[in-house]
Design a protein around this motif. Sequence first.
Motif, short mmCIF file in Angstrom:
data_model
loop_
_atom_site.label_atom_id
_atom_site.label_comp_id
_atom_site.label_asym_id
_atom_site.label_seq_id
_atom_site.Cartn_x
_atom_site.Cartn_y
_atom_site.Cartn_z
N LEU A 53 80.66 -53.61 48.73
CA LEU A 53 80.82 -53.11 47.54
C LEU A 53 80.52 -51.73 47.31
N LEU A 54 79.29 -51.45 47.67
CA LEU A 54 78.82 -50.14 47.50
C LEU A 54 79.69 -49.09 48.15
N GLY A 55 80.04 -49.24 49.34
CA GLY A 55 80.87 -48.36 50.22
C GLY A 55 82.27 -48.17 49.75
N GLY A 56 82.93 -49.38 49.17
CA GLY A 56 84.22 -49.30 48.54
C GLY A 56 84.03 -48.47 47.30
N PHE A 57 83.08 -48.75 46.36
CA PHE A 57 82.95 -48.14 45.13
C PHE A 57 82.75 -46.61 45.40
N GLY A 58 81.97 -46.26 46.20
CA GLY A 58 81.82 -44.79 46.49
C GLY A 58 82.85 -44.02 47.02
N PHE A 59 83.42 -44.53 48.13
CA PHE A 59 84.60 -43.95 48.57
C PHE A 59 85.78 -44.15 47.86
N GLY A 60 85.95 -45.32 47.39
CA GLY A 60 87.30 -45.40 46.43
C GLY A 60 87.14 -44.62 45.10
N GLY A 61 86.11 -44.54 44.62
CA GLY A 61 85.64 -43.46 43.37
C GLY A 61 86.10 -42.24 43.64
N ALA A 62 85.51 -41.75 45.06
CA ALA A 62 85.74 -40.24 45.29
C ALA A 62 87.23 -40.06 45.71
N ILE A 63 88.18 -40.96 46.12
CA ILE A 63 89.53 -40.84 46.30
C ILE A 63 89.99 -40.85 44.67
N GLY A 64 89.72 -41.57 43.87
CA GLY A 64 90.21 -41.72 42.75
C GLY A 64 90.25 -40.47 42.09
N LEU A 65 88.84 -39.79 41.99
CA LEU A 65 88.48 -38.32 41.17
C LEU A 65 89.27 -37.41 42.03
N ALA A 66 89.47 -37.42 43.22
CA ALA A 66 90.20 -36.26 43.81
C ALA A 66 91.63 -36.20 43.62
N VAL A 67 92.31 -37.54 43.29
CA VAL A 67 93.72 -37.52 43.20
C VAL A 67 94.00 -37.48 41.70
N THR A 68 93.07 -37.87 40.72
CA THR A 68 93.45 -37.83 39.29
C THR A 68 92.57 -36.88 38.70
N ASP A 69 91.41 -36.40 38.85
CA ASP A 69 90.54 -35.75 38.26
C ASP A 69 90.26 -36.16 37.12
N THR A 70 90.16 -37.60 36.85
CA THR A 70 89.78 -38.39 35.65
C THR A 70 88.54 -39.05 35.87
N MET A 71 87.25 -39.15 35.43
CA MET A 71 86.30 -39.78 35.81
C MET A 71 86.32 -41.59 35.49
N TRP A 72 87.33 -41.76 34.44
CA TRP A 72 87.04 -43.23 34.02
C TRP A 72 88.18 -44.04 34.96
N ILE A 73 89.14 -43.31 35.34
CA ILE A 73 90.18 -43.58 36.54
C ILE A 73 89.35 -43.62 37.99
N ALA A 74 88.55 -42.85 38.16
CA ALA A 74 87.87 -42.79 39.36
C ALA A 74 86.84 -44.12 39.30
N GLY A 78 87.07 -47.16 42.07
CA GLY A 78 85.87 -47.35 42.82
C GLY A 78 85.52 -49.00 42.69
N VAL A 79 85.57 -49.41 41.48
CA VAL A 79 85.25 -50.93 41.10
C VAL A 79 86.19 -51.72 41.84
#
Length: 184
Positions: A53-74, A78-79
Amino acid sequence: MTVFFVIGGVGIVLLLLALIVGDVLEGALGFDGIDSLNALDSDIFSTAGVAGLLGGFGFGGAIGLAVTDTMWIAIAVGVVVGVLLGWMAGKLTGLLRRQGSGVAPRTHSLIGVEAQVITAVPDGGYGQVRLRHGGHTYTLNARAPVALDAGSRVWISGVLSATSVEVMPVDVLGGGGATSVLEP
C-alpha cells in the motif's frame, strides 16, 4: 514529488524488513491483533500488504504527478495503485502461508506400507528401502529376518527408529502388499 518518493521508499524498506524478519515484524507492528478483528481477510493487513500500500501510493502518486502535474490526480492515482498493490501483496502472502500441509510425516504411520529394496539387505544387517506414502518419498534403512536382494518388494512390519524400519518380503503376505510401491 519528493514526498511521494519518500512514502514509496518507506514501503520498500518495510517490504524488505517483512522479508527478513517476517512474523516478528508482524507481531511488533500489531498486525496479528488485527487478525482476530478482521472478518473479511486478515492477510490484507499483513506487513507485506501495508508495504505494498505504501509503496504503491508513493510511486503511483509520483507517476501521476509527473504525468498530469495536478496534485489531486496524483493522490487519486497513488491511492488506486496503493490499494491494488496492498491487496495483491496481502493475498500473495496469505497464499504462501497456507501452502504447506502442516502435517509432519511420522515413521510409525508407515507400518503396513509396501516398499522396494534399493540396497540389498543382508541377513542380520541393514540395507535401504524406498517408498512413497502420503505424498512423501522416503528412503529408510531397513532390517529383515532374511536376506533380500535389491529390487525386492517388501512391506514395513515395524519401526526401529526415525530412520530405520523392519521389513518383511511381500511373499509372506501371499503375494499382495499394502500400498504405495515406488517403481525405480
